[in-house]
Design an enzyme around this catalytic site. Structure first.
Site, PDB file in Angstrom:
ATOM      1  N   ASP A 242       7.212  -4.909   7.639  1.00  0.00           N
ATOM      2  CA  ASP A 242       8.520  -4.259   6.997  1.00  0.00           C
ATOM      3  C   ASP A 242       9.638  -4.974   7.282  1.00  0.00           C
ATOM      4  O   ASP A 242       9.790  -5.921   8.345  1.00  0.00           O
ATOM      5  CB  ASP A 242       8.620  -2.763   7.122  1.00  0.00           C
ATOM      6  N   ASP A 262       9.890 -10.318   6.267  1.00  0.00           N
ATOM      7  CA  ASP A 262      10.429 -10.417   4.850  1.00  0.00           C
ATOM      8  C   ASP A 262       9.171 -10.935   4.075  1.00  0.00           C
ATOM      9  O   ASP A 262       8.725 -12.100   4.065  1.00  0.00           O
ATOM     10  CB  ASP A 262      11.625 -11.234   4.686  1.00  0.00           C
ATOM     11  N   MET A 263       8.664  -9.928   3.237  1.00  0.00           N
ATOM     12  CA  MET A 263       7.536 -10.383   2.399  1.00  0.00           C
ATOM     13  C   MET A 263       7.698 -11.433   1.421  1.00  0.00           C
ATOM     14  O   MET A 263       6.836 -12.055   0.614  1.00  0.00           O
ATOM     15  CB  MET A 263       6.855  -9.175   1.690  1.00  0.00           C
ATOM     16  N   LYS A 276       1.693  -0.713  -1.512  1.00  0.00           N
ATOM     17  CA  LYS A 276       1.403   0.789  -1.985  1.00  0.00           C
ATOM     18  C   LYS A 276       2.850   1.270  -2.597  1.00  0.00           C
ATOM     19  O   LYS A 276       3.665   1.496  -1.810  1.00  0.00           O
ATOM     20  CB  LYS A 276       0.865   1.561  -0.837  1.00  0.00           C
ATOM     21  N   HIS A 280       6.898  -1.491  -7.976  1.00  0.00           N
ATOM     22  CA  HIS A 280       7.982  -1.022  -8.985  1.00  0.00           C
ATOM     23  C   HIS A 280       9.309  -1.070  -8.585  1.00  0.00           C
ATOM     24  O   HIS A 280      10.102  -0.668  -9.603  1.00  0.00           O
ATOM     25  CB  HIS A 280       7.409   0.460  -9.402  1.00  0.00           C
TER      26      HIS A 280
END
Length: 374
Positions: A242, A262-263, A276, A280
Site C-alpha cells: 500500500d 506504489d502499485m 480486492k 473500481h
C-alpha cells in the site's frame, strides 16, 4: 399525394399519469429515505433493538435512546418508512405502524458491537459506510452533477464532481490536508466496505487460495484480509502493498509482511496478486497499468500464476441487486474517477493488460470473484 403517417406518439392514459405522478414523488424524495436511514444510524436504533433482545417497542426505543417522550409519534412515522424500505421489520404487523420492531439482515449490519468486534462474524459494522454515503460532502458533490456535465473539460478523465466541489481528491493526501475529519470518515467507510464479506469469500471460494504459496494483497491497508487468508490457509506467505501514508510504521509480524510502495510502479513478486475492491476506484487506463504490473509480478499460468480480483460485476437480474450495482457506479462517478464494470468491460481491460484468460469463480451478492491468468 400520400397521406400523412399516423401519429405514433400516443399520450399516456390518465391512470398511467396518476401512477407516474406517484413515481415522480418517489424519485424526488428518495433522499428522504436516505436521511431517515442516516437518522436511525445516528440515533443508534439498530444497536438499541439488538440490546433489547431483538425486538423493541416505540416506548422502549424512546427510553433507550433518551429521546423526549413527545417525539414518539414522529419516531413512529420514521420507523414506518424504514420498515417499508426494509431497514427494519415490524414485529407485530406488516406495516410498522403499531410500534414493535425487529432487525432485518440490513439492520444487523448496523449494530455496533463492543469495541471494534463485529456483531456478525466476518461482516464488520457498516455504520461508517452509511455516514460517508449520506454525508454533506457526498451529497453536495452529487448536487453538482448537472453543472459538472455542462462543464467542457477536454481531459479524458475529468475531475470528479467531488473534486470540483470540494477541491480535494477523495482518499488522497489532498483530502487529508483540506478536510482531515471528513477524510477520516471516508477512510473508515472504505475499511468497513472493503472488509465486509471477505470471510464469506474465503469459505465459498476456498479453491482460489488452495495451492497458492505466496500472495501480494495490493492496497491491502491494515492487513486484515491478508491475516484472514493466513488464518484460513497457513501455508500462504502474504505481503501487503500500500501507499507509504497507509503503511506508516507497520512492519512484518511473522504472519504478514508490509511493503510501502506504489502499485503503478512495481508490485512485490508472488504466485498470486489480489486486488480486492480496488480497481473500481480507477479509470480503465489506470486499471490496465495496474494489471500490467500485476502480470510482471506473477509467474506463468502453468506455475500457478494468477490475479485474484474481487469487485462488483454489473449485470444482476433486474431488481434491488442491479439497482445497488448501478447506484454504486454513479456513486463512483460522483466521488472518484473510477467506475463499476460489467463482464465485457472487465474482459476488455484484462485483454489490454496482456492477460490470456479469466474466469468468474463465483458471484457473491453484488460482487464477483475472478481469477485472471497470464
Amino acid at each position: 399525394m400520400a397521406g400523412q403517417a399516423p401519429n405514433m406518439l400516443a399520450p399516456p392514459t390518465d391512470d398511467e399519469l396518476l401512477h407516474a405522478q406517484a413515481d415522480l414523488w418517489r424519485h424526488s424524495l428518495y433522499f428522504v429515505t436516505s436521511m431517515a436511514f442516516q437518522c436511525a444510524v445516528k440515533l443508534g436504533i439498530p444497536t438499541a433493538i439488538h440490546r433489547a433482545g431483538g425486538t423493541a417497542s416505540l416506548p422502549d426505543l424512546v427510553a433507550a435512546l433518551a429521546l423526549p417522550p413527545a417525539k414518539l409519534p414522529f419516531l413512529r412515522r420514521l420507523m414506518r418508512l424504514l420498515v417499508h424500505s426494509g431497514v427494519f421489520a415490524a414485529a407485530d404487523d406488516t406495516t410498522g405502524s403499531a410500534g414493535t420492531y425487529r432487525l432485518t439482515p440490513l439492520s444487523w449490519l448496523l449494530v455496533e458491537g463492543e469495541g471494534a468486534a463485529p456483531v456478525v462474524d466476518g461482516h464488520p459494522c457498516q455504520v461508517p459506510v452509511v455516514l460517508a454515503g449520506t454525508s454533506r460532502h457526498f451529497v453536495e458533490a452529487a448536487m453538482g452533477l448537472a453543472e459538472w456535465f455542462r462543464k467542457d473539460v477536454p481531459a479524458a478523465a475529468p475531475p470528479s464532481p467531488f473534486e470540483e466541489v470540494h477541491g480535494a481528491v477523495l482518499f488522497d493526501e489532498s483530502m487529508a490536508s483540506l478536510h482531515p475529519e471528513v477524510d477520516t470518515v471516508f477512510n473508515q467507510a472504505l475499511a468497513a466496505y472493503d472488509h465486509s464479506g471477505f470471510a464469506t469469500v474465503l469459505r465459498e471460494c476456498s479453491e482460489v487460495f488452495q495451492g497458492v504459496r505466496s500472495l501480494t494483497d495490493c492496497r491491502g491497508g491494515d492487513g486484515a484480509a491478508a491475516k484472514a487468508i493466513v488464518e484460513s490457509f497457513p501455508h500462504i506467505k502474504c505481503t501487503v502493498l500500500d501507499f507509504p501514508r497507509v503503511i506508516g510504521n507497520k512492519r512484518g509480524d511473522g504472519v504478514v509482511n508490509y511493503v510501502a510502495g506504489d502499485m503503478f510502479r512495481a508490485i512485490p513478486p508472488a504466485q498470486a496478486v489480489m486486488l480486492k475492491l480496488v480497481l473500481h476506484h480507477w479509470t480503465d487506463e489506470d486499471c490496465v497499468k495496474i494489471l500490467a504490473q500485476c502480470k510482471k509480478a506473477i509467474p506463468a499460468r502453468k506455475d500457478g500464476g494468477k490475479v485474484i480480483i474481487i469487485d462488483i460485476v454489473i449485470g444482476a437480474p433486474s431488481g434491488p441487486l442491479l439497482e445497488a450495482q448501478l447506484l454504486m457506479d454513479v456513486g463512483m462517478m460522483v466521488a472518484t474517477k473510477g467506475r463499476q464494470r460489467d463482464e465485457n468491460d472487465w474482459r476488455d481491460i484484462f485483454k489490454k493488460a496482456g492477460f490470456n484468460d479469466y474466469k468468474i469463480v463465483k458471484k457473491l451478492g453484488a460482487r464477483a470473484v475472478f481469477e485472471v491468468y497470464p
